[in-house]
Design an enzyme around this catalytic site. Structure first.
Site, PDB file in Angstrom:
ATOM      1  N   ARG A 111       0.703  -1.463  -0.066  1.00  0.00           N
ATOM      2  CA  ARG A 111       0.087  -0.193   0.077  1.00  0.00           C
ATOM      3  C   ARG A 111       0.848   1.386  -0.084  1.00  0.00           C
ATOM      4  NH1 ARG A 111      -3.152   1.419   4.030  1.00  0.00           N
ATOM      5  NH2 ARG A 111      -2.124  -0.188   5.762  1.00  0.00           N
ATOM      6  N   TYR A 151      25.003  -5.071 -21.662  1.00  0.00           N
ATOM      7  CA  TYR A 151      24.867  -4.365 -20.177  1.00  0.00           C
ATOM      8  C   TYR A 151      24.207  -3.256 -20.726  1.00  0.00           C
ATOM      9  CZ  TYR A 151      26.029  -1.598 -16.156  1.00  0.00           C
ATOM     10  OH  TYR A 151      25.890  -0.818 -15.100  1.00  0.00           O
TER      11      TYR A 151
END
Ligand code: UDP
Length: 325
Positions: A111, A151
């Site tokens: 939440r 990468y």
């Protein structure tokens, strides 16, 4: 504040830990110690506000809890360094992409929506001819598919995930493109040029210069980098944005070798190697890499505190001390 640092035993991660412990925050690190080193976080173990889990973010059962505990997450866990990227290009994709996905899934489930800083890299700009790299530039992706670019591709995927989660779940996520970060605790083991040159100069040489040495880089002290990341995380206008973080002072690799020798007062031989000799066939170099810092400064008012000479002096002193010890 509760801070989670994935990859917090790494070079940049451990400076984030130090920075936030000094501010009085509680810091939780998860790191599988594949790139990160235990000695980087060892000095913090006695601090009651510090907690460390040696675990892999791809499989760690505690990640969900840690992600929902945090007010802020710095996602630094990744396989980094040219040598490692060339050695294990599959793991680069797997760890960097899946790790980010898993973290964002958990962080978005609670939440409470934490502030998240996702570490991307100047590598995503690829072999562009642009003199100054701006965040809104079109990006170059090399279609020959050399392993070196895995990468960059993994970091681009991370950026896309970060921005998509920010939009869809309304989470304050900032993606930072880090440019050649240097400073204490960085190791040359995985290829990074500055610690390698310092080690080589102090052990009597030779200094290995790859690809001619006219290529340039712009080096930013990690102690500046962590301040910039902290400021960005705190800036609501940086949420959902990609921001360059680095230093725009440019230096050629040959001039860097000269500077290291001058600061260390050691004049050692230079050994020139071609890129193929240094890295094999799966590598292409980037000739120039200078960040535009306009966005970072506009958003945060950030200014640098560290000059390259000071960074070098610290590194040299640190290596001398370690050698003496
Ligand atoms: N480099 C070098 N000697 C070394 C290690 C690196 O000349 O021992 C060069 C490398 O080829 C590149 C530059 O230094 O042109 C920066 O390399 P690094 O891996 O530190 O960063 P990146 O290429 O990712 O910017």
């Amino acid at each position: 504040m509760h801070i989670l640092v994935t990859g917090g035993a790494g070079f940049i991660g451990s400076h984030l830990v130090e920075h936030h412990l000094a501010k009085g925050d509680a810091v939780h690190v998860v790191d599988n110690l594949s790139t990160g080193r235990f000695e980087n976080i060892e000095p913090f173990l006695d601090n009651p506000r510090f907690h460390f889990d040696e675990a892999d973010i791809l499989t760690w059962a505690g990640l969900e809890k840690a992600a929902t505990w945090a007010d802020r997450i710095y996602h630094m866990a990744a396989v980094v360094g040219v040598f490692r990227v060339l050695e294990d290009p599959i793991r680069v994709l797997a760890t960097n992409i899946a790790g980010t996905e898993r973290l964002l899934r958990f962080a978005s489930a609670g939440r409470w929506k934490p502030q998240i800083v996702i570490a991307s890299s100047s590598e995503v700009y690829g072999p562009t001819p642009a003199e100054l790299l701006r965040e809104d530039a079109m990006l170059y992706v090399q279609s020959a598919g050399k392993s070196r670019w895995n990468y960059a591709l993994s970091k681009l995927a991370d950026e896309a995930q970060g921005l998509s989660y920010a939009r869809q779940y309304n989470i304050p996520i900032c993606v930072v493109r880090l440019f050649n970060t240097v400073g204490p605790r960085q190791t040359g083991r995985y290829g990074m040029v500055l610690p390698r040159f310092v080690e080589q100069a102090l052990s009597g040489g030779p200094i290995t210069i790859y690809g001619g040495g006219t290529q340039t880089r712009s080096f930013c002290d990690v102690r500046d980098t962590v301040v910039a990341l902290d400021l960005l995380a705190d800036t609501p206008a940086a949420s959902g944005e990609i921001v360059n973080v680095g230093n725009d002072r440019e230096i050629s690799i040959s001039a860097l070798a000269d500077l290291v020798c001058a600061r260390a007062k050691m004049n050692v031989e230079r050994q020139h190697l071609s890129y193929v000799e240094a890295y094999g066939q799966q590598y292409d170099d980037i000739l120039r890499r200078k960040p535009s810092l306009e966005k970072l400064v506009r958003l945060t008012g950030f200014t640098h505190q560290w000059r390259l000479e000071e960074t070098l002096d610290d590194l040299i002193a640190q290596y001398r001390k370690r050698k003496a010890g």
